[in-house]
Motif scaffolding. Structure first.
Motif, PDB file in Angstrom:
ATOM      1  N   VAL A  12       0.832  -1.203   0.000  1.00 32.83           N
ATOM      2  CA  VAL A  12       0.000   0.000   0.000  1.00 32.83           C
ATOM      3  C   VAL A  12       0.868   1.255   0.000  1.00 32.83           C
ATOM      4  N   ILE A  13       1.907   1.270   0.838  1.00 36.41           N
ATOM      5  CA  ILE A  13       2.812   2.422   0.884  1.00 36.41           C
ATOM      6  C   ILE A  13       3.500   2.614  -0.461  1.00 36.41           C
ATOM      7  N   ASN A  71       1.167   4.208  -2.874  1.00 36.59           N
ATOM      8  CA  ASN A  71       1.025   5.637  -2.597  1.00 36.59           C
ATOM      9  C   ASN A  71       2.196   6.429  -3.181  1.00 36.59           C
ATOM     10  N   ILE A  72       3.404   5.928  -2.947  1.00 38.16           N
ATOM     11  CA  ILE A  72       4.594   6.619  -3.446  1.00 38.16           C
ATOM     12  C   ILE A  72       4.589   6.662  -4.970  1.00 38.16           C
ATOM     13  N   THR A  73       4.204   5.547  -5.596  1.00 37.85           N
ATOM     14  CA  THR A  73       4.157   5.488  -7.061  1.00 37.85           C
ATOM     15  C   THR A  73       3.183   6.514  -7.628  1.00 37.85           C
ATOM     16  N   ASN A  74       2.072   6.761  -6.907  1.00 35.17           N
ATOM     17  CA  ASN A  74       1.033   7.672  -7.399  1.00 35.17           C
ATOM     18  C   ASN A  74       1.112   9.070  -6.797  1.00 35.17           C
ATOM     19  N   ALA A  75       2.265   9.408  -6.235  1.00 38.27           N
ATOM     20  CA  ALA A  75       2.410  10.721  -5.610  1.00 38.27           C
ATOM     21  C   ALA A  75       2.197  11.859  -6.608  1.00 38.27           C
ATOM     22  N   SER A  76       2.452  11.594  -7.888  1.00 40.55           N
ATOM     23  CA  SER A  76       2.278  12.630  -8.920  1.00 40.55           C
ATOM     24  C   SER A  76       1.000  12.435  -9.730  1.00 40.55           C
ATOM     25  N   THR A  77       0.182  11.462  -9.365  1.00 44.61           N
ATOM     26  CA  THR A  77      -1.075  11.217 -10.078  1.00 44.61           C
ATOM     27  C   THR A  77      -2.115  12.249  -9.659  1.00 44.61           C
ATOM     28  N   VAL A  78      -2.648  12.976 -10.614  1.00 41.11           N
ATOM     29  CA  VAL A  78      -3.591  14.059 -10.324  1.00 41.11           C
ATOM     30  C   VAL A  78      -4.817  13.518  -9.584  1.00 41.11           C
ATOM     31  N   GLY A  79      -5.143  14.145  -8.467  1.00 36.87           N
ATOM     32  CA  GLY A  79      -6.338  13.788  -7.717  1.00 36.87           C
ATOM     33  C   GLY A  79      -6.269  12.486  -6.961  1.00 36.87           C
ATOM     34  N   TYR A  80      -5.094  11.843  -6.921  1.00 39.21           N
ATOM     35  CA  TYR A  80      -4.970  10.542  -6.249  1.00 39.21           C
ATOM     36  C   TYR A  80      -5.183  10.699  -4.746  1.00 39.21           C
ATOM     37  N   ARG A  81      -5.802   9.686  -4.139  1.00 40.47           N
ATOM     38  CA  ARG A  81      -6.048   9.681  -2.704  1.00 40.47           C
ATOM     39  C   ARG A  81      -5.245   8.553  -2.052  1.00 40.47           C
ATOM     40  N   ALA A  82      -4.423   8.936  -1.063  1.00 39.25           N
ATOM     41  CA  ALA A  82      -3.557   7.971  -0.385  1.00 39.25           C
ATOM     42  C   ALA A  82      -4.388   6.967   0.405  1.00 39.25           C
ATOM     43  N   GLN A  83      -3.821   5.782   0.582  1.00 41.80           N
ATOM     44  CA  GLN A  83      -4.473   4.738   1.358  1.00 41.80           C
ATOM     45  C   GLN A  83      -3.621   4.364   2.559  1.00 41.80           C
ATOM     46  N   ARG A  84      -4.258   3.742   3.539  1.00 43.49           N
ATOM     47  CA  ARG A  84      -3.558   3.349   4.749  1.00 43.49           C
ATOM     48  C   ARG A  84      -4.108   2.013   5.247  1.00 43.49           C
ATOM     49  N   VAL A  85      -3.207   1.096   5.620  1.00 45.08           N
ATOM     50  CA  VAL A  85      -3.601  -0.203   6.160  1.00 45.08           C
ATOM     51  C   VAL A  85      -4.023  -0.031   7.620  1.00 45.08           C
ATOM     52  N   ILE A  86      -5.180  -0.559   7.952  1.00 44.43           N
ATOM     53  CA  ILE A  86      -5.673  -0.543   9.329  1.00 44.43           C
ATOM     54  C   ILE A  86      -5.579  -1.966   9.870  1.00 44.43           C
ATOM     55  N   GLN A  87      -4.835  -2.117  10.962  1.00 43.62           N
ATOM     56  CA  GLN A  87      -4.626  -3.444  11.533  1.00 43.62           C
ATOM     57  C   GLN A  87      -5.582  -3.699  12.691  1.00 43.62           C
ATOM     58  N   GLU A 104       5.055   9.071   4.010  1.00 43.32           N
ATOM     59  CA  GLU A 104       5.135   7.752   3.381  1.00 43.32           C
ATOM     60  C   GLU A 104       6.503   7.123   3.583  1.00 43.32           C
ATOM     61  N   TYR A 105       7.569   7.910   3.444  1.00 38.33           N
ATOM     62  CA  TYR A 105       8.911   7.361   3.628  1.00 38.33           C
ATOM     63  C   TYR A 105       9.152   6.945   5.078  1.00 38.33           C
ATOM     64  N   THR A 106       8.594   7.699   6.013  1.00 37.41           N
ATOM     65  CA  THR A 106       8.705   7.320   7.427  1.00 37.41           C
ATOM     66  C   THR A 106       7.993   5.994   7.678  1.00 37.41           C
ATOM     67  N   ARG A 107       6.793   5.867   7.138  1.00 38.17           N
ATOM     68  CA  ARG A 107       6.033   4.634   7.306  1.00 38.17           C
ATOM     69  C   ARG A 107       6.714   3.469   6.592  1.00 38.17           C
ATOM     70  N   LEU A 108       7.361   3.762   5.459  1.00 42.57           N
ATOM     71  CA  LEU A 108       8.071   2.721   4.720  1.00 42.57           C
ATOM     72  C   LEU A 108       9.213   2.143   5.551  1.00 42.57           C
ATOM     73  N   ILE A 109       9.985   3.021   6.184  1.00 42.22           N
ATOM     74  CA  ILE A 109      11.092   2.570   7.028  1.00 42.22           C
ATOM     75  C   ILE A 109      10.580   1.736   8.198  1.00 42.22           C
ATOM     76  N   GLU A 110       9.479   2.184   8.812  1.00 41.39           N
ATOM     77  CA  GLU A 110       8.892   1.448   9.937  1.00 41.39           C
ATOM     78  C   GLU A 110       8.394   0.074   9.502  1.00 41.39           C
ATOM     79  N   ALA A 111       7.731   0.023   8.354  1.00 42.33           N
ATOM     80  CA  ALA A 111       7.189  -1.248   7.862  1.00 42.33           C
ATOM     81  C   ALA A 111       8.309  -2.218   7.492  1.00 42.33           C
ATOM     82  N   GLN A 112       9.378  -1.709   6.881  1.00 37.77           N
ATOM     83  CA  GLN A 112      10.508  -2.563   6.530  1.00 37.77           C
ATOM     84  C   GLN A 112      11.177  -3.130   7.776  1.00 37.77           C
ATOM     85  N   ALA A 113      11.320  -2.296   8.815  1.00 38.55           N
ATOM     86  CA  ALA A 113      11.922  -2.754  10.063  1.00 38.55           C
ATOM     87  C   ALA A 113      11.053  -3.815  10.733  1.00 38.55           C
ATOM     88  N   ALA A 114       9.739  -3.592  10.735  1.00 38.87           N
ATOM     89  CA  ALA A 114       8.818  -4.560  11.333  1.00 38.87           C
ATOM     90  C   ALA A 114       8.817  -5.874  10.551  1.00 38.87           C
TER      91      ALA A 114
END
Length: 247
Positions: free
Chosen positions: A21-22, A25-41, A211-221
């Motif tokens: 998911v992260i 989001n990063i891939t679509n950072a330049s996509t016009v009108g794109y809405r970011a998503q977030r995983v809920i655990q 997104e980059y902060t969450r990416l680092i956290e997810a990779q560490a986890a």
């Protein structure tokens, strides 16, 4: 030992989904009108392990707590407007979505207002279909048109050409996110007093720092869960070897 397996394995699966998911989001950072998503655990409650004997269940222990992906939520917060010199670029600066009719007749909702004009003179979202007004496809004929803040469009002679249809998913509606910032839903409600501009479009609402902060956290986890699973596997292997040597 199985508790450790379940916990570590579920953690790997959740973080893999989180990374996907992260990354999207990063891939679509330049996509016009794109809405970011977030995983809920969410976490399964400890499962009670019981044994049926003599006509009744007896508790003999508990299972492990495991993490699962409860849902993937979309962030619908508005983003900034990028001003252009193109009259076909439009943006909603209130709640709501543009409606675009696809080639298969399906209606898509989007905040992407990078519109164009087709060969017949209709307002379109390239690659998707014609932009919808309150009375269907909007015919503008050319670039010499004007639009007010409510989405009313007038041709070069000042004649009314149509009003953009701005809607939101109705309560309890099933809404599915598609590619490129598009959504489909089974029921919509019209926004009575929308606020729309042209000569500009809405950027993606992806926050790259977040997104980059969450990416680092997810990779560490993910790495921690993988390491734990490997250690548990080694411990099980040693236990099996020890038991076999005793026998």
């Amino acid at each position: 030992m199985l508790r450790g397996y379940y916990s570590a394995a579920s953690g790997i699966l959740v973080q893999q989904r989180n990374l996907n998911v992260i990354g999207n989001n990063i891939t679509n950072a330049s996509t016009v009108g794109y809405r970011a998503q977030r995983v809920i655990q969410s976490t399964f409650d400890q499962e009670v392990v019981s044994r049926y004997e003599n006509g009744k269940y007896t508790t003999i222990g508990t299972g492990s707590q495991t993490n699962v992906v409860d849902t993937v939520e979309t962030n619908f917060n508005e983003s900034s407007i990028y001003e252009t010199e193109n009259p076909f670029d439009m943006a909603i600066i209130s709640e709501g979505f543009f409606n675009v009719s696809g080639d298969n007749g399906q209606t898509f909702l989007t905040r992407n207002g990078c519109f164009n004009i087709d060969a017949q003179g209709y307002l379109v979202l390239d690659g998707i279909g014609r932009v919808q007004g309150e009375n269907g496809d909007i015919y503008i004929g050319g670039s010499d048109f004007s639009m007010d803040s409510l989405g009313n469009i007038y041709d070069i002679n000042g004649n009314f050409a149509g009003k953009l249809r701005i809607t939101i998913p109705a309560e309890e509606a099933q809404t599915i996110k598609m590619e490129n910032g598009l959504f489909v839903t089974d029921n919509v409600t019209d926004v009575e007093v929308p606020k729309v501009i042209n000569y500009g479009y809405e950027r993606s609402n992806v926050d790259m720092n977040d997104e980059y902060t969450r990416l680092i956290e997810a990779q560490a986890a993910f790495k921690a869960c993988s390491t734990a699973l490997s250690m548990i596997d080694q411990m099980n292997g040693k236990a099996v070897t020890s038991i076999a040597s005793v026998n």
